[in-house]
Design a protein around this motif. Structure first.
Motif, short mmCIF file in Angstrom:
data_model
loop_
_atom_site.label_atom_id
_atom_site.label_comp_id
_atom_site.label_asym_id
_atom_site.label_seq_id
_atom_site.Cartn_x
_atom_site.Cartn_y
_atom_site.Cartn_z
N TRP A 83 23.52 7.65 2.38
CA TRP A 83 22.90 7.18 0.81
C TRP A 83 23.90 7.33 0.00
CZ3 TRP A 83 18.91 5.22 -1.28
CH2 TRP A 83 18.60 5.36 -2.57
N GLU A 84 25.00 8.33 0.30
CA GLU A 84 26.09 8.38 -0.69
C GLU A 84 26.74 7.00 -1.31
OE1 GLU A 84 29.13 10.58 1.15
OE2 GLU A 84 27.77 12.44 1.13
N LEU A 85 26.54 5.98 -0.47
CA LEU A 85 27.02 4.83 -0.74
C LEU A 85 26.31 4.34 -2.30
CD1 LEU A 85 26.97 2.54 2.43
CD2 LEU A 85 29.13 3.35 0.93
N VAL A 86 24.94 4.68 -2.42
CA VAL A 86 24.13 4.47 -3.54
C VAL A 86 24.62 5.20 -4.77
CG1 VAL A 86 21.85 4.31 -4.42
CG2 VAL A 86 22.40 3.35 -2.07
N GLU A 87 24.41 6.59 -4.23
CA GLU A 87 24.85 7.58 -5.22
C GLU A 87 26.23 7.63 -5.81
OE1 GLU A 87 24.11 11.33 -2.94
OE2 GLU A 87 22.08 11.39 -3.99
#
Length: 489
Positions: A430-434
């Motif tokens: 999810w860090e890709l989005v954050e």
């Protein structure tokens, strides 16, 4: 025991309007059971042979680097499975425990690749190879059957010959009920003329270009059975990954190198063109190499397709003008050797003057740049681990030529050393989005849409009866042109 998602996993899941499908987790096979199955099917000698191949780095213990190099051995994995996190180690060993912990991890369905079985299709002895593969496949079928709603095991298909591949495919699908498979390859074959065959004298058969076999019957069988050919191959032991002292040296890039080699060979060999219904996956190597290969194929097509190659035809060279330019601009030592001009121009000639060699894209079936794009955006899929920031390249339509979105699929790698805590896998992805490298739509494609494309395009019933059945059915319906047309009416 109760397994509760962390606040971070809860927060992420609350944002998602779709399931999360893990397309490359790992089961750790319980070897005592595998041995018993193998003993029953093939006898005690086969079990002893299996034991010699599952010791990991212990096989090289006591050997000096010079001895390892002479034997064609390299430093392989050591301390490669969870240990301090005992719960995670047991989770990969016990299907019931893994099934119980999926909600804690934020994963709705997991497709699980082998661990000890990863090397089974590379066994050189044909009888042992087929026996070990059959035993592992029997194990996967039996131990995961009660958890089919949330776990799908990946069987093994040996590829040394088309006949053995087809035989195992038919048995594993019809008799064992398996539906996902890891295919062997490339195959390290003995170099002709070396007698006896030596481990250090091998060439790679990449199943497409220059293969010794026609593998089209295998691909046809895959299309018939609705099986997606997937690869989880490492280049460890290849000349570029052959350190006798450093596993890290050998591990970095080993899946990318193998995936790139196979994808390049299959593409130029025309396999995707001849079998457009097939979906292929190259697991655990990320998508950076795929973006590079895609761009390189487009560049080579532009300059070396059957029409563009005429630009380099030696017959088009104005030799008179070359002589004039040498006389006008050549240094004295050049002009003094004009008689050797033919020797200087020799590299421009076609090897063996074979007219068929003019079109190196002929076998691929490619007729346009868009054909290359369509293979990479429809048929090829690329396993991307949760902590890989380069996954964002898959969705970068500004940098990928022709606005391509490559099919990255979420690959947790749960069960292996690079996942110290299974609860952190989804947050890492999810860090890709954050961090602003991917949108929520990109994340949906990574963790759901592209998994549906990979596993269910050829087999719409792949997820039938599972925890994600309804969502997958809706996704397939939405992606079918006739359904879309009907909805518009």
């Amino acid at each position: 025991m109760q397994f509760v998602p962390t606040d971070e996993v809860r927060r992420i899941k609350s944002r998602l309007a779709h399931p999360v499908i893990d397309s490359d987790g790992h089961a750790i096979e319980y070897l005592p059971l595998v041995r018993d199955i193998l003993r029953e099917q093939a006898g005690a000698d086969a079990v002893a042979a299996l034991d010699r191949t599952t010791g990991g780095a212990a096989a090289t213990r006591g050997l000096a680097p010079e001895q390892m190099r002479a034997l064609g051995m390299v430093r392989i994995s050591w301390w490669g499975l969870p240990a301090r996190n005992t719960l995670d180690r047991a989770t990969a060993l016990l299907p019931a425990l893994l099934a119980s912990r999926l909600p804690e991890m934020g994963i709705d369905h997991a497709v699980l690749y082998p661990t000890y079985g990863l090397g089974a299709p590379q066994q050189e002895d044909a009888d042992l190879r087929r026996a070990v593969v059959r035993a592992f496949n029997t194990f996967y079928s039996e131990v995961f059957r009660e958890h089919a709603d949330v776990l799908t095991p990946v069987g093994i298909v040996p590829m040394h010959t088309p006949d053995e591949a087809i035989d195992e495919l038919e048995f594993a699908t019809s008799r064992l009920g398996l539906k996902a498979f890891m295919f062997g390859g490339p195959i390290a074959r003995p170099v002709p003329g070396v007698d006896p065959p030596l481990r250090v004298a091998r060439w790679l058969d990449t199943l497409g270009v220059d293969s010794v076999f026609d593998y089209d019957p295998v691909w046809a069988k895959c299309a018939e059975l609705g099986v997606a050919p997937t690869f989880h191959t490492a280049s460890m032991g290849w000349p570029t990954h052959a350190s006798v002292t450093s596993y890290v040296y050998n591990h970095i890039g080993m899946f990318a190198a193998a995936g790139e080699t196979l994808a390049r060979s299959l593409f130029l060999g025309g396999v995707p063109h001849r079998f457009p219904s097939l979906r292929f996956a190259f697991q655990e190597g990320g998508v950076g190499w795929a973006a590079s290969l895609y761009s390189a194929l487009l560049a080579h097509w532009e300059k070396r397709n059957r029409d563009a190659i005429a630009h380099y035809d030696p017959a088009a060279l104005d030799r008179g003008q070359v002589v004039e330019l040498f006389e006008q601009f050549g240094a004295e030592e050049y002009r003094a050797r004009l008689g050797g001009l033919d020797e200087a121009l020799l590299p421009l000639s076609l090897p063996d003057e074979d007219p068929a060699a003019l079109d190196e894209f002929a076998s691929s079936g490619v007729q346009s740049p868009e054909d290359i794009r369509d293979t990479f955006t429809t048929q090829f899929h690329f396993g991307c681990e949760a902590d890989d920031p380069l996954t964002a390249l898959a969705f970068d339509t500004g940098r990928n030529p022709l606005g391509a979105r490559l099919r990255a699929v979420f690959a947790s790698d749960v069960g292996h050393w690079d996942v110290p805590d299974v609860r952190e896998v989804l947050p890492e992805a999810w860090e890709l989005v954050e961090d602003g490298y991917a949108t929520e739509d990109d994340f949906r494609a990574l963790t759901f849409g592209n998994a549906v494309s990979l596993w269910a395009s050829g087999n719409p019933g792949f997820f039938r009866g599972t925890s994600v059945d309804d969502a997958v059915s809706a996704e397939l319906a939405a992606s079918t042109p006739s359904s879309a047309a009907g909805a518009e009416r």
